[in-house]
Design an enzyme around this catalytic site. Sequence first.
Site, PDB file in Angstrom:
ATOM      1  N   HIS A  63      28.071  29.697 -15.223  1.00  0.00           N
ATOM      2  CA  HIS A  63      27.249  28.640 -15.846  1.00  0.00           C
ATOM      3  C   HIS A  63      28.039  27.737 -16.795  1.00  0.00           C
ATOM      4  CE1 HIS A  63      24.051  31.526 -14.520  1.00  0.00           C
ATOM      5  NE2 HIS A  63      23.989  30.627 -13.508  1.00  0.00           N
ATOM      6  N   ASP A 138      12.994  22.096  -0.276  1.00  0.00           N
ATOM      7  CA  ASP A 138      14.633  22.133   0.070  1.00  0.00           C
ATOM      8  C   ASP A 138      15.481  21.126  -0.637  1.00  0.00           C
ATOM      9  OD1 ASP A 138      17.065  22.168   1.466  1.00  0.00           O
ATOM     10  OD2 ASP A 138      16.090  22.596   3.309  1.00  0.00           O
ATOM     11  N   ASP A 157      24.167  24.329  -7.264  1.00  0.00           N
ATOM     12  CA  ASP A 157      24.338  25.500  -8.010  1.00  0.00           C
ATOM     13  C   ASP A 157      23.481  26.380  -6.599  1.00  0.00           C
ATOM     14  OD1 ASP A 157      24.006  28.076  -9.029  1.00  0.00           O
ATOM     15  OD2 ASP A 157      22.869  27.582 -10.554  1.00  0.00           O
ATOM     16  N   PRO A 164      19.458  29.906   3.562  1.00  0.00           N
ATOM     17  CA  PRO A 164      18.834  28.455   3.288  1.00  0.00           C
ATOM     18  C   PRO A 164      19.757  27.428   2.688  1.00  0.00           C
ATOM     19  CG  PRO A 164      18.111  30.405   1.984  1.00  0.00           C
ATOM     20  CD  PRO A 164      18.694  30.973   3.170  1.00  0.00           C
TER      21      PRO A 164
HETATM   22  N1  AAT Z   1      23.242  30.615 -11.084  1.00  0.00           N
HETATM   23  C1  AAT Z   1      23.907  31.475  -9.841  1.00  0.00           C
HETATM   24  C2  AAT Z   1      23.083  31.724  -8.799  1.00  0.00           C
HETATM   25  C3  AAT Z   1      23.227  31.250  -7.582  1.00  0.00           C
HETATM   26  S1  AAT Z   1      21.434  31.045  -7.131  1.00  0.00           S
HETATM   27  C4  AAT Z   1      21.401  29.947  -5.901  1.00  0.00           C
HETATM   28  C5  AAT Z   1      20.033  29.422  -5.686  1.00  0.00           C
HETATM   29  O1  AAT Z   1      20.276  28.487  -4.615  1.00  0.00           O
HETATM   30  C6  AAT Z   1      18.973  30.572  -5.030  1.00  0.00           C
HETATM   31  O2  AAT Z   1      18.010  30.829  -6.103  1.00  0.00           O
HETATM   32  C7  AAT Z   1      18.489  30.138  -3.746  1.00  0.00           C
HETATM   33  O3  AAT Z   1      17.137  30.346  -3.328  1.00  0.00           O
HETATM   34  C8  AAT Z   1      18.923  28.428  -3.874  1.00  0.00           C
HETATM   35  N2  AAT Z   1      18.910  27.756  -2.677  1.00  0.00           N
HETATM   36  C9  AAT Z   1      19.567  28.083  -1.358  1.00  0.00           C
HETATM   37  N3  AAT Z   1      19.419  27.078  -0.529  1.00  0.00           N
HETATM   38  C10 AAT Z   1      18.516  26.003  -1.036  1.00  0.00           C
HETATM   39  C11 AAT Z   1      18.193  25.124  -0.620  1.00  0.00           C
HETATM   40  N4  AAT Z   1      18.426  24.553   0.527  1.00  0.00           N
HETATM   41  N5  AAT Z   1      17.702  24.168  -1.534  1.00  0.00           N
HETATM   42  C12 AAT Z   1      17.388  24.484  -2.919  1.00  0.00           C
HETATM   43  N6  AAT Z   1      17.625  25.501  -3.239  1.00  0.00           N
HETATM   44  C13 AAT Z   1      18.599  26.518  -2.590  1.00  0.00           C
HETATM   45  C14 AAT Z   1      24.231  30.661  -6.935  1.00  0.00           C
HETATM   46  C15 AAT Z   1      25.158  32.270  -6.515  1.00  0.00           C
HETATM   47  C16 AAT Z   1      26.279  31.840  -5.883  1.00  0.00           C
HETATM   48  C17 AAT Z   1      26.848  32.915  -5.101  1.00  0.00           C
HETATM   49  C18 AAT Z   1      28.236  33.131  -4.621  1.00  0.00           C
HETATM   50  N7  AAT Z   1      28.470  34.052  -3.737  1.00  0.00           N
END
Ligand code: AAT
Length: 284
Positions: A63, A138, A157, A164
Amino acid sequence: MLNLWFTEEWTPECRFSIKIKEHFHTEKSPFQQLDFFDSYEFGKFFTLDGIMMANEKDEFVYHDMISHVALATNPNIKKVLVIGGGDGGTVREITRYSHIEKIDMVEIDERVVRLCQKYLVQTSCKLEDPRVNLYFQDGLKFVEDAKEKSYDLILVDSTDPIGPGEGLFTKKFYTNCFRALSEDGILINQHESPYFDKEAGQMKRAHKRIKDLFPISKVYQFHIPTYPSGHWLFGFASKKYDPIADHKPEEWEKFGLKTKYYNSEIHKASFALPTFVKEMLEES
Ligand code: AAT
């Protein structure tokens, strides 16, 4: 004593395991499988489809590095879009800048946010800041509909490009990000890991697509024990600012933020890449 372990398969021949105290929540949302654990070494953590997303011990690395590099390059960023990031850690870092006016966060899966608000307060604690607007949809569609030049910074992120998160690694998505960014705009995106073949292939594809669109496209690295290989990359793409030539350490230090991983030396150093990574990026 129970001998419970969480194991993530980094490759079919290499696994990473964490001894757990408790597996305290599991559910399947319309988008993915969500699991929350408590562990001895990394504190509480959650996984999506069996892949580590964030834990209390090393989330600060990710972060810090997704947020502060852009703000130390353009300290005048006012409007920010976070795509994904349901645990809230990225938003938490961005809210630390009092001059930032608006933070839109677009997360596809509301359950990630709600469960992190309940179980991972360390990361989700700033999601109620009045400047934060949450959208559950999305990210691909959101940037398609976003007004031209409406953000100074887009932070992707996202999960890995399977499930997804897949659409967030496409040329169409990056093209829409370019359109939604102001003339000063910066895009930070997941570049995966250079180490194992699967992630390295994803990194090369993401890099090529961004490099073809943005006048400035660089890659920087950091070390996070719980992501495959522990060696992870972000992409820095922009219309105008170069993260090294335009780095403003004095201005950033005036913000007076105490950070645990990021600092002005790391900013510069993180863009110095090992030869094998440079070669992979040149090939892309
Ligand atoms: N902060 C570090 C954690 C993450 S979480 C990544 C987030 O992206 C998840 O909550 C997931 O639901 C969201 N996500 C996935 N696809 C989409 C989309 N199309 N639109 C919006 N949100 C989405 C990142 C971790 C990195 C992992 C590395 N191995």
